[in-house]
Design a protein around this motif. Structure first.
Motif, PDB file in Angstrom:
ATOM      1  N   ALA A 142       0.812  -1.218   0.000  1.00  0.00           N
ATOM      2  CA  ALA A 142       0.000   0.000   0.000  1.00  0.00           C
ATOM      3  C   ALA A 142       0.845   1.267   0.000  1.00  0.00           C
ATOM      4  N   GLY A 143       2.172   1.114   0.062  1.00  0.00           N
ATOM      5  CA  GLY A 143       3.055   2.274   0.030  1.00  0.00           C
ATOM      6  C   GLY A 143       3.133   3.023   1.338  1.00  0.00           C
ATOM      7  N   ALA A 144       2.924   2.315   2.457  1.00  0.00           N
ATOM      8  CA  ALA A 144       2.896   2.981   3.764  1.00  0.00           C
ATOM      9  C   ALA A 144       4.204   3.694   4.091  1.00  0.00           C
ATOM     10  N   ILE A 145       5.329   3.204   3.584  1.00  0.00           N
ATOM     11  CA  ILE A 145       6.626   3.846   3.838  1.00  0.00           C
ATOM     12  C   ILE A 145       7.331   4.203   2.539  1.00  0.00           C
ATOM     13  N   GLY A 146       6.569   4.288   1.464  1.00  0.00           N
ATOM     14  CA  GLY A 146       7.185   4.567   0.178  1.00  0.00           C
ATOM     15  C   GLY A 146       7.932   3.345  -0.322  1.00  0.00           C
ATOM     16  N   MET A 238      13.463  -4.845  10.789  1.00  0.00           N
ATOM     17  CA  MET A 238      13.083  -3.484  10.408  1.00  0.00           C
ATOM     18  C   MET A 238      13.137  -3.355   8.890  1.00  0.00           C
ATOM     19  N   VAL A 239      12.056  -2.832   8.327  1.00  0.00           N
ATOM     20  CA  VAL A 239      12.040  -2.483   6.915  1.00  0.00           C
ATOM     21  C   VAL A 239      11.987  -0.964   6.833  1.00  0.00           C
ATOM     22  N   HIS A 243       9.838   6.925   2.977  1.00  0.00           N
ATOM     23  CA  HIS A 243       9.000   7.794   3.797  1.00  0.00           C
ATOM     24  C   HIS A 243       8.661   7.195   5.158  1.00  0.00           C
ATOM     25  N   GLY A 244       9.440   6.238   5.611  1.00  0.00           N
ATOM     26  CA  GLY A 244       9.145   5.686   6.918  1.00  0.00           C
ATOM     27  C   GLY A 244       9.812   4.350   7.144  1.00  0.00           C
ATOM     28  N   ARG A 245       9.416   3.721   8.222  1.00  0.00           N
ATOM     29  CA  ARG A 245       9.972   2.418   8.572  1.00  0.00           C
ATOM     30  C   ARG A 245       8.921   1.602   9.318  1.00  0.00           C
ATOM     31  N   ILE A 246       9.067   0.293   9.245  1.00  0.00           N
ATOM     32  CA  ILE A 246       8.188  -0.615   9.962  1.00  0.00           C
ATOM     33  C   ILE A 246       9.063  -1.562  10.771  1.00  0.00           C
ATOM     34  N   ALA A 247       8.900  -1.536  12.070  1.00  0.00           N
ATOM     35  CA  ALA A 247       9.659  -2.413  12.957  1.00  0.00           C
ATOM     36  C   ALA A 247       8.792  -3.605  13.336  1.00  0.00           C
ATOM     37  N   LEU A 248       9.398  -4.780  13.316  1.00  0.00           N
ATOM     38  CA  LEU A 248       8.716  -6.006  13.709  1.00  0.00           C
ATOM     39  C   LEU A 248       9.222  -6.396  15.094  1.00  0.00           C
ATOM     40  N   CYS A 254       7.088 -14.314  13.855  1.00  0.00           N
ATOM     41  CA  CYS A 254       5.694 -14.302  14.278  1.00  0.00           C
ATOM     42  C   CYS A 254       5.501 -13.087  15.181  1.00  0.00           C
ATOM     43  N   PRO A 255       5.628 -11.887  14.640  1.00  0.00           N
ATOM     44  CA  PRO A 255       5.672 -10.688  15.482  1.00  0.00           C
ATOM     45  C   PRO A 255       4.330 -10.414  16.156  1.00  0.00           C
ATOM     46  N   PRO A 256       4.346 -10.117  17.456  1.00  0.00           N
ATOM     47  CA  PRO A 256       3.097  -9.767  18.144  1.00  0.00           C
ATOM     48  C   PRO A 256       2.594  -8.377  17.783  1.00  0.00           C
ATOM     49  N   ALA A 257       3.493  -7.547  17.212  1.00  0.00           N
ATOM     50  CA  ALA A 257       3.100  -6.188  16.846  1.00  0.00           C
ATOM     51  C   ALA A 257       4.072  -5.620  15.828  1.00  0.00           C
ATOM     52  N   LEU A 258       3.580  -4.658  15.055  1.00  0.00           N
ATOM     53  CA  LEU A 258       4.392  -3.872  14.140  1.00  0.00           C
ATOM     54  C   LEU A 258       4.347  -2.420  14.614  1.00  0.00           C
ATOM     55  N   THR A 259       5.436  -1.703  14.397  1.00  0.00           N
ATOM     56  CA  THR A 259       5.454  -0.274  14.690  1.00  0.00           C
ATOM     57  C   THR A 259       5.744   0.474  13.402  1.00  0.00           C
TER      58      THR A 259
END
Length: 375
Positions: A142-146, A238-239, A243-248, A254-259
Motif C-alpha cells: 500500500a506504500g505505507a513507507i514509500g 526493520m524495513v 518515507h518511513g519504517r516498519i519495525a517487527l 511471528c511478530p506480536p506487533a508492528l510499529t
C-alpha cells in the motif's frame, strides 16, 4: 459448500511436530488424524496428549493409510527429503518443515517428485503466513513507507554446543539452516530473489556453524541478516523506506506487533522522540507568529504529531503454525501443486543462499573462524 477437514498425518515426535499437532486445534481446515515415527511406541506416546481416535504407527504405515489426506514432515533436517519423497510416492501431498532439505540437491529431488506425481509440496515456512508478516506485506504494497530501501533482521538464541544433537551437525545442521533460513526467507518473500550475496560465518572446531552475518541485494533493497547460537539476540526486524519504517517486534517470524513510523525528507529529530519537521524544529525556538493565531510552526507540529509511531497489534492464536496448514488446505482445494505465496522456488533459493554463504574461502584475518564468499 463446507469442505471436509484435511486429515493430517504428522511424521516426527519432536518439539516442532508437537507444536504443529497442537496448533491444529486452531485450524479452520484440518485435524490431527495420525502420528508416525520410526518407533511406533514413541508415536503412540505422542498421541496421548492430543485426544482419542488418533492413529499411531511406524512411518511407512502412516504414509500408506487411505484415511490420511496430507503429511506434515516434522523430523530432523537430514530426514526431510527421504520422508517427503516417500510420502509423495505414496500419493500424499506434503508440508515439509523448514528447511525443505539441508541441500539444494535433496530439495530439487522433492520438487521433481512432486511435479512428476502432480501433488502439492510446500516448505513449512510458517512465518510467511503469520498475521504480522501478512500485515507487513500489505503495508508495503500500500506504500505505507514509500519504496523500500533496506531490511535488517536478526535471529539469535544462545545454545550450548552438544555434538550429539542433530542441530549441530556440520552438514545438515548449524545456525544458518536452523535460524538463518528465516531472515533469508523473509528477504525473498518481501523483495524477491537476491541479486548479490556476501557473508561471513563462524564455525566451532568440529565444523558446526555457530553464527553468520549476510548482506544481500534485492533490486534497490539492501538486506542485512544475521543469526547465531552464540548469544540471545533482539530477534526483531526493520524495513525502512523512502518515507518511513516498519519495525517487527521479536520474534520477527511471528511478530506480536508492528510499529509504523512515517517521515518525510527534511526532518529533524524532535527532543520528545520521533521525527519532527525541520521548519517546526527551527520555529519552535522563536515561538508563534501572531498571538493566539496558529502559525506555520503550529501546523508543522500538528503534521509531525500525526506521524508519531503507530503500534499495530498482530495477535496470534496458539503458536501460529496453523496458518500455514490452512493455506495448504486452500491450495489443495484449488488443485494447486505449489503455493503461490511460498513456492518451492523460494525454498530452493533460500537453500542456495545458505550454500553460497557456507562455501567460503577463508580470508587472511578470519583464519579458521570466518571467511568471505569466493570472488
Amino acid at each position: 459448500m463446507t469442505r471436509a477437514p484435511i486429515r493430517w498425518g504428522v511424521i516426527g515426535t519432536g518439539g516442532i511436530a508437537r507444536r504443529f499437532a497442537g496448533d491444529l486445534a486452531y485450524s479452520t481446515s484440518g485435524v490431527l488424524a495420525a502420528v508416525g515415527s520410526r518407533d511406533g511406541t514413541r508415536a503412540f506416546a505422542f498421541t496421548a496428549d492430543f485426544g482419542d481416535g488418533i492413529v499411531a504407527d511406524e512411518t511407512d504405515r502412516i504414509l500408506a493409510r487411505p484415511d490420511v489426506d496430507a503429511i506434515y514432515v516434522g523430523t530432523v533436517n537430514r530426514a526431510h527429503a527421504g520422508i517427503a519423497i516417500a510420502a509423495l510416492e505414496a500419493g500424499k501431498p506434503v508440508l515439509v518443515e523448514k528447511p525443505l532439505a539441508p541441500t539444494s540437491v535433496e530439495a530439487a529431488e522433492i520438487r521433481d517428485v512432486a511435479r512428476r506425481r502432480g501433488l502439492l509440496a510446500m516448505e513449512a515456512m510458517w512465518m510467511v503466513f503469520t498475521p504480522g508478516i501478512v500485515r507487513l506485506r500489505a503495508l508495503l504494497a500500500a506504500g505505507a513507507i514509500g519504496e523500500a530501501r533496506s531490511l535488517s533482521a536478526n535471529l539469535s538464541y544462545a545454545r550450548a554446543y552438544r555434538p550429539d544433537q542433530d542441530i549441530f551437525d556440520p552438514r545438515t545442521g548449524g545456525a544458518l539452516l536452523d535460524l538463518g533460513v528465516y531472515p533469508i526467507a523473509l528477504a525473498h518473500h518481501l523483495f524477491g530473489a537476491a541479486d548479490e550475496v556476501a557473508a561471513v560465518v563462524e564455525r566451532n572446531e568440529a565444523g558446526s556453524l555457530r553464527q553468520a552475518a549476510l548482506v544481500s541485494r534485492h533490486g534497490k533493497v539492501l538486506a542485512k541478516l544475521s543469526c547465531g547460537f552464540e548469544t540471545e539476540g533482539p530477534n526483531g526486524a526493520m524495513v525502512s523506506g523512502e518515507h518511513g519504517r516498519i519495525a517487527l517486534a521479536g520474534p520477527f517470524f511471528c511478530p506480536p506487533a508492528l510499529t509504523l513510523t512515517r517521515h518525510h525528507a527534511g526532518t529533524a529529530l524532535d527532543p520528545r522522540g520521533g521525527d519532527m519537521p525541520a521548519d517546526a524544529a527551527s520555529g519552535a525556538a522563536v515561538g508563534h507568529g501572531n498571538e493566539g493565531a496558529p502559525s506555520e510552526t503550529d501546523a508543522a507540529l500538528e503534521a509531525w504529531a500525526q506521524r508519531r509511531p503507530e503500534t499495530i497489534a498482530t495477535p496470534v492464536a496458539g503458536s501460529g503454525l496453523q496458518y500455514q496448514a490452512d493455506h495448504f488446505a486452500d491450495c489443495l482445494a484449488k488443485g494447486l501443486t505449489e503455493s503461490p505465496l511460498h513456492p518451492l522456488s523460494a525454498s530452493l533459493a533460500a537453500i542456495a543462499v545458505i550454500e553460497r554463504a557456507t562455501t567460503l574461502r577463508p580470508s587472511k584475518r578470519a583464519g579458521r573462524r570466518g571467511g568471505q564468499l569466493p570472488g
